[in-house]
Write an enzyme that holds these catalytic residues in place. Structure first.
Site, mmCIF file in Angstrom:
data_model
loop_
_atom_site.group_PDB
_atom_site.id
_atom_site.type_symbol
_atom_site.label_atom_id
_atom_site.label_comp_id
_atom_site.label_asym_id
_atom_site.label_seq_id
_atom_site.Cartn_x
_atom_site.Cartn_y
_atom_site.Cartn_z
ATOM 1 N N GLU A 68 25.832 47.441 47.313
ATOM 2 C CA GLU A 68 27.025 46.594 47.387
ATOM 3 C C GLU A 68 28.280 47.459 47.505
ATOM 4 O O GLU A 68 29.161 47.185 48.330
ATOM 5 C CB GLU A 68 27.115 45.692 46.164
ATOM 6 N N TRP A 83 25.304 38.017 47.019
ATOM 7 C CA TRP A 83 26.422 37.272 47.599
ATOM 8 C C TRP A 83 25.970 36.024 48.352
ATOM 9 O O TRP A 83 26.805 35.268 48.860
ATOM 10 C CB TRP A 83 27.217 38.173 48.549
ATOM 11 N N TYR A 101 36.839 41.800 48.919
ATOM 12 C CA TYR A 101 36.864 43.216 48.550
ATOM 13 C C TYR A 101 37.073 44.215 49.686
ATOM 14 O O TYR A 101 38.146 44.779 49.851
ATOM 15 C CB TYR A 101 35.578 43.548 47.793
ATOM 16 N N CYS A 113 37.016 39.643 41.291
ATOM 17 C CA CYS A 113 36.923 39.717 39.825
ATOM 18 C C CYS A 113 37.257 41.138 39.376
ATOM 19 O O CYS A 113 38.133 41.342 38.546
ATOM 20 C CB CYS A 113 35.532 39.318 39.359
ATOM 21 N N ARG A 156 39.746 40.901 36.152
ATOM 22 C CA ARG A 156 40.419 39.685 35.675
ATOM 23 C C ARG A 156 39.449 38.716 35.028
ATOM 24 O O ARG A 156 39.792 37.962 34.122
ATOM 25 C CB ARG A 156 41.151 38.979 36.824
ATOM 26 N N ASP A 206 31.774 38.120 33.863
ATOM 27 C CA ASP A 206 30.550 37.522 33.340
ATOM 28 C C ASP A 206 29.810 38.647 32.609
ATOM 29 O O ASP A 206 29.119 39.451 33.224
ATOM 30 C CB ASP A 206 29.726 36.967 34.507
#
Length: 315
Positions: free
Chosen positions: A71, A93, A135, A197, A217, A220
């Site tokens: 990733e 994703w 991203y 995130c 921000r 999980d």
């Protein structure tokens, strides 16, 4: 007699387990965007050493680090379509475009069939596999607008490559407080399948070592954190290698840090386990640039985790 022998330092993963326990016990229970519900706190910090090839992989459950590595390498290409990830067997994703396709068409297609169509059909992949400017698009091609006269502007064909600029800045201005990159582009957020995130990375050169910090921000903690901290460690090592520095430490800062209510089995099982071991991450080749690493360049050693714990992803 008093025993003055120093107690052994706690395992690096203990701070993660302590945070998990705190959130599960004392977190604010709330309904979130996904409708699943979470227990949440605002603000948390953890620090991990990267000295001697150390890497903060979780040991109380198996982390599939190659998925996280693939990733990160995908982000650095600037690609925003899941097709290349799916070709590599990376599914993390897929749920977002799959959900969008199901809602748009009403077709009850399963993930395997959807991914097969993404790989086989270029037009289908272009329409349904793109995630918007997430991203990588921001990291290596941040939009730039140029004047065309009479107060009008148009988007330039080539944007700012934050990663290339960061490498140059670390090399030429190591004392700078601007050694960072971010994915949070306010204008583009509405077009993203999922707003970033892990949104801002900052770096510091200190005594020949490169330290890395990530502000996230939304985290999980049960599923995402393991990938996020590996990704931070990985890119810090890559940058250090490219800039002739040693890796120092990584600092992780979470904004809304949460556990999903349907992850009770994961949380309770993981909290029963005791962390152990000291895995290492090695980079076995130095490519010519930060953009030329391959998955084969990375090796994890001495990693003997406990069994994987499955849990659903909230979309």
């Amino acid at each position: 007699m008093t025993d003055t022998a120093a107690s052994p330092a706690p395992h690096y993963e203990q701070q993660y387990l302590d945070l998990m326990r705190r959130i599960w016990r004392d977190g604010d229970e709330r309904i979130d965007r996904t409708g699943v519900g979470t227990r949440s706190i605002l603000g948390a910090t953890m620090r991990f050493s990267l000295a001697d090839d150390a890497v903060p992989l979780l040991t109380t459950k198996r982390v599939y680090w190659k998925v996280a590595a693939r990733e990160m390498l995908w982000f650095l290409t600037g690609d925003t379509n899941i097709r290349e990830l799916v070709r590599q067997g990376v599914h993390i994703w897929t749920d977002w475009p799959l959900d969008a396709y199901r809602r748009a068409t009403g077709e009850a297609i399963d993930r395997d069939a959807f991914e097969a169509r993404i790989i086989a059909d270029t037009d289908f992949a272009e329409r349904w596999g793109d995630l918007g400017p997430v991203y990588g698009a921001q990291w290596v091609n941040w939009p730039v607008y140029e004047a065309v006269g009479d107060g009008l502007y148009r988007k330039a064909e080539k944007g700012r490559n934050q990663i290339a600029e960061l490498v140059e800045a670390i090399r030429t201005a190591p004392g700078s407080r601007r050694l960072l990159f971010t994915g949070w582009n306010v204008a583009d957020v509405p077009r993203m399948a999922l707003p970033p995130c892990h949104m801002t990375y900052q770096f510091q050169v200190s005594n020949g070592r490169l330290n890395g910090l990530l502000f996230q921000r939304s985290c999980d903690l049960g599923l995402g954190f393991a990938f996020n901290i590996f990704g931070l460690s990985m890119i810090t090592r890559m940058l250090a290698q490219q800039c002739d520095l040693e890796p120092g430490e990584v600092v992780w800062q979470g904004g809304d840090v949460h556990l999903y209510l349907n992850h009770a089995e994961l949380v309770e099982e993981q909290l029963r386990r005791t962390p152990a071991g000291a895995p290492k991450l090695r980079i076995n080749r130095r490519p010519s640039s930060i953009f030329d690493y391959r998955i084969e360049d990375f090796e994890v050693l001495d990693y003997a985790p406990q069994a994987h714990i499955a849990a659903p992803v909230a979309v």
